[in-house]
Enzyme design. Structure first.
Site, mmCIF file in Angstrom:
data_model
loop_
_atom_site.group_PDB
_atom_site.id
_atom_site.type_symbol
_atom_site.label_atom_id
_atom_site.label_comp_id
_atom_site.label_asym_id
_atom_site.label_seq_id
_atom_site.Cartn_x
_atom_site.Cartn_y
_atom_site.Cartn_z
ATOM 1 N N GLY A 46 0.949 -0.828 0.213
ATOM 2 C CA GLY A 46 0.275 0.101 0.085
ATOM 3 C C GLY A 46 1.044 1.076 0.136
ATOM 4 C CD GLN A 51 3.135 6.355 2.598
ATOM 5 O OE1 GLN A 51 1.978 5.193 1.755
ATOM 6 N NE2 GLN A 51 3.937 5.721 2.832
ATOM 7 C CB CYS A 90 4.875 2.223 7.382
ATOM 8 S SG CYS A 90 4.455 4.031 6.524
ATOM 9 C CG LEU A 91 6.085 1.453 1.586
ATOM 10 C CD1 LEU A 91 5.456 2.141 0.421
ATOM 11 C CD2 LEU A 91 7.389 -0.162 1.581
ATOM 12 C CG HIS A 132 -0.831 1.239 7.083
ATOM 13 N ND1 HIS A 132 -0.230 1.177 7.973
ATOM 14 C CD2 HIS A 132 -0.271 2.434 6.715
ATOM 15 C CE1 HIS A 132 1.179 1.460 8.047
ATOM 16 N NE2 HIS A 132 0.584 2.221 6.227
ATOM 17 C CD GLU A 133 -1.549 2.364 2.923
ATOM 18 O OE1 GLU A 133 -1.066 4.239 2.590
ATOM 19 O OE2 GLU A 133 -0.730 1.774 2.970
ATOM 20 C CG HIS A 136 -0.052 7.027 5.301
ATOM 21 N ND1 HIS A 136 1.114 7.854 5.866
ATOM 22 C CD2 HIS A 136 0.272 5.495 5.291
ATOM 23 C CE1 HIS A 136 2.080 7.269 5.985
ATOM 24 N NE2 HIS A 136 1.219 5.842 5.865
#
Length: 162
Positions: A46, A51, A90-91, A132-133, A136
């Protein structure tokens, strides 16, 4: 389509509440395609627009394994139920993992890249990734929800045991 740089913590873009998408145009299509390429290149499941440096309400979730890519534009959580605690990463936080409690089931209303409204229900890992996304897009980072941080070595041992 291009691979963009993933914004990592600390960066104020990651805690910025994103603006609603109003233009469903070629620029949005390019962003979605770039986000997908960036997510795949980063070995993620994701990614959200902040991001990659864009503060608009756009996110993608792709669990792979023949599943359809979920594009979430202006998503709104309309229903949640259940609860589970699982490890997340997380990225934007390389090599940081932690146990996070999230709902087991979610119902979301969102728009697709053409602006059409749709509804989606998900459970378990897919629900977790979607939430989660969406977090963000509201400037909420998973680290604010971590119950317990998990070391990489601990994760690797669990993977060996499975």
């Amino acid at each position: 389509m291009a691979i963009r740089q993933v914004i990592t913590h600390p960066n104020e873009l990651l805690t910025t509440k994103c603006k609603e998408v109003v233009n469903f145009d070629k620029k949005l299509t390019t962003l979605l395609d770039d986000m997908y390429d960036t997510m795949i290149a980063s070995d993620g499941i994701g990614i959200a627009a902040p991001q990659v440096g864009e503060t608009i309400q756009v996110a993608i979730v792709d669990l792979g394994e023949g599943q359809e890519v979920i594009e979430l534009i202006n998503p709104v959580v309309v229903e949640i139920s259940g609860s589970e605690i699982e490890v997340e990463g997380c990225l934007s936080f390389p090599d940081i993992y932690g146990e996070v409690e999230r709902p087991f089931h979610v119902k979301v209303e969102a728009q697709d890249r053409d602006g059409s409204l749709y509804e989606l229900e998900a459970e378990d890992y897919e629900a977790r990734a979607i939430l989660h996304e969406i977090d963000h897009l509201h400037g909420v980072l998973f680290t604010t929800k971590v119950i317990r941080y998990v070391e990489l070595e601990e994760l690797e041992q669990e993977e060996v045991m499975e």
